[in-house]
Design a protein around this motif. Structure first.
Motif, PDB file in Angstrom:
ATOM      1  N   VAL A 103       0.836  -1.206   0.000  1.00  0.00           N
ATOM      2  CA  VAL A 103       0.000   0.000   0.000  1.00  0.00           C
ATOM      3  C   VAL A 103       0.869   1.254   0.000  1.00  0.00           C
ATOM      4  O   VAL A 103       0.653   2.183  -0.787  1.00  0.00           O
ATOM      5  CB  VAL A 103      -0.942   0.001   1.218  1.00  0.00           C
ATOM      6  N   ALA A 104       1.872   1.275   0.872  1.00  0.00           N
ATOM      7  CA  ALA A 104       2.751   2.443   0.946  1.00  0.00           C
ATOM      8  C   ALA A 104       3.493   2.658  -0.365  1.00  0.00           C
ATOM      9  O   ALA A 104       3.586   3.791  -0.867  1.00  0.00           O
ATOM     10  CB  ALA A 104       3.749   2.262   2.091  1.00  0.00           C
ATOM     11  N   ASP A 105       4.021   1.581  -0.942  1.00  0.00           N
ATOM     12  CA  ASP A 105       4.768   1.707  -2.205  1.00  0.00           C
ATOM     13  C   ASP A 105       3.877   2.210  -3.329  1.00  0.00           C
ATOM     14  O   ASP A 105       4.276   3.075  -4.125  1.00  0.00           O
ATOM     15  CB  ASP A 105       5.377   0.360  -2.593  1.00  0.00           C
ATOM     16  N   LEU A 106       2.660   1.669  -3.428  1.00  0.00           N
ATOM     17  CA  LEU A 106       1.753   2.073  -4.502  1.00  0.00           C
ATOM     18  C   LEU A 106       1.339   3.532  -4.340  1.00  0.00           C
ATOM     19  O   LEU A 106       1.217   4.266  -5.329  1.00  0.00           O
ATOM     20  CB  LEU A 106       0.521   1.177  -4.522  1.00  0.00           C
ATOM     21  N   ARG A 107       1.131   3.971  -3.115  1.00  0.00           N
ATOM     22  CA  ARG A 107       0.764   5.370  -2.902  1.00  0.00           C
ATOM     23  C   ARG A 107       1.901   6.300  -3.298  1.00  0.00           C
ATOM     24  O   ARG A 107       1.668   7.355  -3.901  1.00  0.00           O
ATOM     25  CB  ARG A 107       0.384   5.592  -1.438  1.00  0.00           C
ATOM     26  N   VAL A 108       3.127   5.906  -2.982  1.00  0.00           N
ATOM     27  CA  VAL A 108       4.275   6.713  -3.397  1.00  0.00           C
ATOM     28  C   VAL A 108       4.369   6.752  -4.922  1.00  0.00           C
ATOM     29  O   VAL A 108       4.581   7.814  -5.521  1.00  0.00           O
ATOM     30  CB  VAL A 108       5.575   6.162  -2.789  1.00  0.00           C
ATOM     31  N   GLU A 109       4.208   5.590  -5.567  1.00  0.00           N
ATOM     32  CA  GLU A 109       4.290   5.533  -7.034  1.00  0.00           C
ATOM     33  C   GLU A 109       3.190   6.365  -7.671  1.00  0.00           C
ATOM     34  O   GLU A 109       3.429   7.082  -8.656  1.00  0.00           O
ATOM     35  CB  GLU A 109       4.191   4.082  -7.499  1.00  0.00           C
ATOM     36  N   MET A 110       1.966   6.297  -7.138  1.00  0.00           N
ATOM     37  CA  MET A 110       0.873   7.088  -7.690  1.00  0.00           C
ATOM     38  C   MET A 110       1.136   8.575  -7.502  1.00  0.00           C
ATOM     39  O   MET A 110       0.900   9.376  -8.425  1.00  0.00           O
ATOM     40  CB  MET A 110      -0.449   6.707  -7.034  1.00  0.00           C
ATOM     41  N   PHE A 111       1.580   8.945  -6.308  1.00  0.00           N
ATOM     42  CA  PHE A 111       1.838  10.372  -6.064  1.00  0.00           C
ATOM     43  C   PHE A 111       2.934  10.888  -6.989  1.00  0.00           C
ATOM     44  O   PHE A 111       2.820  11.986  -7.557  1.00  0.00           O
ATOM     45  CB  PHE A 111       2.238  10.584  -4.602  1.00  0.00           C
ATOM     46  N   GLU A 112       3.976  10.098  -7.156  1.00  0.00           N
ATOM     47  CA  GLU A 112       5.055  10.502  -8.054  1.00  0.00           C
ATOM     48  C   GLU A 112       4.544  10.658  -9.479  1.00  0.00           C
ATOM     49  O   GLU A 112       4.892  11.617 -10.180  1.00  0.00           O
ATOM     50  CB  GLU A 112       6.177   9.462  -8.007  1.00  0.00           C
ATOM     51  N   ARG A 113       3.681   9.727  -9.908  1.00  0.00           N
ATOM     52  CA  ARG A 113       3.140   9.808 -11.267  1.00  0.00           C
ATOM     53  C   ARG A 113       2.242  11.027 -11.416  1.00  0.00           C
ATOM     54  O   ARG A 113       2.271  11.708 -12.458  1.00  0.00           O
ATOM     55  CB  ARG A 113       2.367   8.525 -11.577  1.00  0.00           C
ATOM     56  N   LEU A 114       1.452  11.333 -10.393  1.00  0.00           N
ATOM     57  CA  LEU A 114       0.565  12.498 -10.481  1.00  0.00           C
ATOM     58  C   LEU A 114       1.356  13.791 -10.575  1.00  0.00           C
ATOM     59  O   LEU A 114       0.971  14.711 -11.305  1.00  0.00           O
ATOM     60  CB  LEU A 114      -0.367  12.546  -9.270  1.00  0.00           C
ATOM     61  N   THR A 115       2.463  13.887  -9.847  1.00  0.00           N
ATOM     62  CA  THR A 115       3.273  15.103  -9.928  1.00  0.00           C
ATOM     63  C   THR A 115       3.950  15.242 -11.285  1.00  0.00           C
ATOM     64  O   THR A 115       4.293  16.349 -11.695  1.00  0.00           O
ATOM     65  CB  THR A 115       4.351  15.122  -8.827  1.00  0.00           C
ATOM     66  N   GLN A 116       4.142  14.123 -11.995  1.00  0.00           N
ATOM     67  CA  GLN A 116       4.812  14.161 -13.287  1.00  0.00           C
ATOM     68  C   GLN A 116       3.849  14.064 -14.462  1.00  0.00           C
ATOM     69  O   GLN A 116       4.271  14.172 -15.607  1.00  0.00           O
ATOM     70  CB  GLN A 116       5.813  13.001 -13.369  1.00  0.00           C
ATOM     71  N   ALA A 117       2.565  13.861 -14.185  1.00  0.00           N
ATOM     72  CA  ALA A 117       1.593  13.628 -15.257  1.00  0.00           C
ATOM     73  C   ALA A 117       1.338  14.891 -16.055  1.00  0.00           C
ATOM     74  O   ALA A 117       1.593  16.012 -15.600  1.00  0.00           O
ATOM     75  CB  ALA A 117       0.285  13.100 -14.673  1.00  0.00           C
ATOM     76  N   ASP A 118       0.803  14.698 -17.257  1.00  0.00           N
ATOM     77  CA  ASP A 118       0.451  15.834 -18.107  1.00  0.00           C
ATOM     78  C   ASP A 118      -0.620  16.686 -17.432  1.00  0.00           C
ATOM     79  O   ASP A 118      -1.605  16.165 -16.884  1.00  0.00           O
ATOM     80  CB  ASP A 118      -0.076  15.343 -19.456  1.00  0.00           C
ATOM     81  N   LEU A 119      -0.419  17.996 -17.504  1.00  0.00           N
ATOM     82  CA  LEU A 119      -1.342  18.917 -16.865  1.00  0.00           C
ATOM     83  C   LEU A 119      -2.751  18.778 -17.431  1.00  0.00           C
ATOM     84  O   LEU A 119      -3.739  18.875 -16.702  1.00  0.00           O
ATOM     85  CB  LEU A 119      -0.835  20.353 -17.046  1.00  0.00           C
TER      86      LEU A 119
END
Length: 618
Positions: free
Chosen positions: A115-131
């Motif tokens: 759970v912790a790893d997936l949340r970190v990966e999702m948050f990282e992807r959201l910060t890098q995702a297309d606006l």
């Protein structure tokens, strides 16, 4: 909404939501969880499976002890075994309890670590995702995935994978014991298992669909809560509390219906397995009893077999329940992995080098861009901003002004043309260096729910206390900050709600000053302020502009009069360029905007040579 507790409502359905979701099969999800999250913790997993093996082995040995108790103690009258067997039972039960504790704690850590790893990966992807994608998808859906979807994956990983392995080990051990005791009797007892597997396969698909819809409805509820809290003043002012509550009730009722569809399916798994197992057990009793009557089977032998069959019942029931839980995890994983796997359109080229800004010249060469196909926002735009120049972009909404800033910051990449800073194409530079070259101040200053100090130092965490205070003073913010009891450690509240609009904007200016970037981008920084606050902010703005290349967007023409060059944009092109006085004298689009805002009695220009479209790159 829910008319019957024990049957599905045919009237409840929904279409897919806007959240990007992958389409991975159950096996693909399991393989990915194993590869990315379980194998990196293989030492702990090996320990867990060893503990499960001990638990399964001790469970599998109990039928043999029962057989020995019946044959050696009750029938054989062996007094020595009377002392040995209880001791063995205590030892085996102790091993079983200890191993199950270790396995339970270990699998819980693995599940929560996932759970912790997936949340970190999702948050990282959201910060890098297309606006663009982020703006099309409501934040409530992301919050729902963070809070709900990953928990379902945890259940799939820690229970439906690890615990499934534990129960399968028990089933294998007990099946081996049964076959060892009497293979014919084992076939009779397990003759109904293929039918149970087929029925459960059908239920698995129902659970997957219901779970997906449940997650989508939960996302809708997150959207509604977010919107209601954000617009609570409007909700109350327009007396719409009851309306919003009814909207929430409809979503919650639909969520309940989809949850109950899963519950009904999962609840039927146990009874189905129980009924079919009961049939097999009845056949085994009949066959075993027949063999016993004719002297082909001893009572102890039969008791040991029956004990193994009874011990196998609970693990088999757990396997039946866990496979439906696995489908909830698969449905959630498709949503979570859809976010994690999302490719960004803005990418660094291989071997990208850091941008080296020396003077701060900005050039747009034949830049065309569209947010959606067939709807161009910029059309072959040519634009030159000389080093240290203050350039203003004005024009109607939709003219492409904010898009210029978005492209310059590489929030998007143009479909054609190129953008250069000091002669270097920004598409060939690292994204980080491009963004570090600029400081952005927006119409609505973005403050985080933290202290004033943290907000000023955001993006400049290595700056000294003296530099931070100097930036606040330059932004004319230091005096009002020191009037607070906690000074720079004063919390600003959610979105800076504990401060006035002018105070928020001056803190945003202080942050930009501390950043000390050579390029400054202003997106209507004073348009939301009243005249008095704007006058205060203008002093800070004049200080902020010194020695920097500036591109400012403004609807209020009073803020662009001091600009070196004003470019009037319309339909993605520059149609006029010049100073304020030159453009007023030209009598074109800028002059019309000026008359609209100030009337005809404003000062008229006394000199200047106006420039028509095409002069933007001169």
């Amino acid at each position: 909404m829910v008319s019957n507790v024990f049957s599905d409502s045919s009237a409840v359905d929904r279409i897919d939501d806007s959240l990007h979701a992958s389409n991975l099969s159950t096996w693909q999800v399991v393989r990915r969880l194993v590869r990315d999250h379980l194998l990196p913790r293989k030492r702990l997993l090996i320990g867990c499976f060893a503990a499960m093996g001990i638990s399964a082995a001790t469970t599998g040995s109990l039928p043999f002890l029962m057989q020995m108790a019946a044959d050696d103690v009750f029938l054989g009258k062996d007094e020595r075994m009377l002392y040995v067997l209880p001791l063995l039972v205590v030892i085996l039960v102790g091993l079983k309890a200890g191993s199950e504790y270790f396995a339970t704690v270990g699998q819980a850590y693995v599940g929560n670590r996932i759970v912790a790893d997936l949340r970190v990966e999702m948050f990282e992807r959201l910060t890098q995702a297309d606006l663009g994608w982020l703006q099309r998808t409501h934040s409530g859906r992301f919050v729902s995935s963070f809070m709900n979807d990953v928990l379902a994956i945890r259940e799939a990983a820690s229970l439906a994978i690890v615990a499934l392995g534990q129960n399968i080990l028990k089933v294998v051990m007990l099946t081996g014991a049964m076959v060892y005791m009497d293979w014919r009797l084992s076939i009779v007892a397990m003759i109904t298992i293929p039918f149970a597997i087929r029925v459960l396969g059908r239920q698995r698909r129902r659970v997957h669909v219901s779970a997906t819809k449940t997650f989508q409805e939960t996302g809708d509820l997150g959207i509604l809560v977010s919107q209601t809290l954000t617009g609570i003043r409007v909700v109350k002012a327009y007396d719409r509390e009851e309306h919003e509550t009814e909207r929430a009730r409809r979503i919650i009722d639909r969520t309940l219906e989809f949850i109950m569809r899963s519950v009904r399916t999962k609840a039927s798994s146990g009874p189905i397995v129980e009924a079919l197992t009961g049939v097999g057990f009845a056949l085994a009793i009949f066959y075993g009893g027949y063999q016993g009557i004719h002297g082909a089977l001893t009572a102890g032998h039969f008791m040991g077999f029956v004990t193994a069959a009874m011990l196998m019942y609970q693990p088999m029931k757990a396997v039946a329940a866990l496979q439906t839980m696995l489908q909830e995890g698969v449905a959630a994983a498709n949503r979570v992995f859809g976010i994690i796997d999302l490719d960004s359109r803005v990418r660094e080229v291989p071997g990208a080098l850091p941008l080296k800004v020396t003077s701060g010249e900005i050039r747009f060469e034949q830049v065309s861009f569209a947010y959606r196909d067939g709807e161009p926002v910029l059309r072959a735009l040519d634009l030159l901003v000389r080093p240290g120049q203050r350039v203003a972009l004005v024009g109607p909404s939709g003219a492409g002004k904010s898009t210029v800033l978005n492209l310059l910051l590489r929030f998007y990449d143009p479909q054609s043309g190129r953008i250069l800073i000091d002669g270097q194409p920004i598409a060939d530079a690292t994204i980080s260096s491009v963004r570090l070259a600029s400081a952005l101040v927006t119409q609505e200053p973005v403050l985080f729910d933290d202290t004033i100090r943290a907000n000023i130092m955001y993006g400049s965490e290595g700056a000294s206390e003296e530099a931070m205070i100097a930036a606040a003073k330059a932004a004319y913010a230091h005096d009002f900050i020191m009037n607070f009891p906690k000074g720079y450690d004063t919390p600003v509240g959610e979105a800076g709600g504990l401060l006035s609009g002018g105070q928020r904007q001056r803190i945003a200016f202080a942050r930009a000053m501390l950043r000390d970037a050579p390029i400054l981008l202003l997106d209507e920084p004073t348009s939301s302020l009243d005249s008095e606050a704007e006058a205060q902010i203008q002093k800070a703005l004049d200080e902020l502009l010194k020695g920097r290349t500036v591109i400012m967007i403004a609807h209020r023409l009073s803020t662009v009069k001091k600009a070196d060059v004003i470019h009037v944009m319309e339909a993605g092109r520059v149609i006029e360029s010049g100073s304020h006085d030159e453009l007023v004298a030209l009598g074109g689009a800028y002059a019309r905007l000026h008359r609209t805002q100030f009337g005809s009695n404003d000062d008229t220009p006394k000199h200047g040579k106006p420039r028509r479209a095409g002069a933007a790159s001169a």
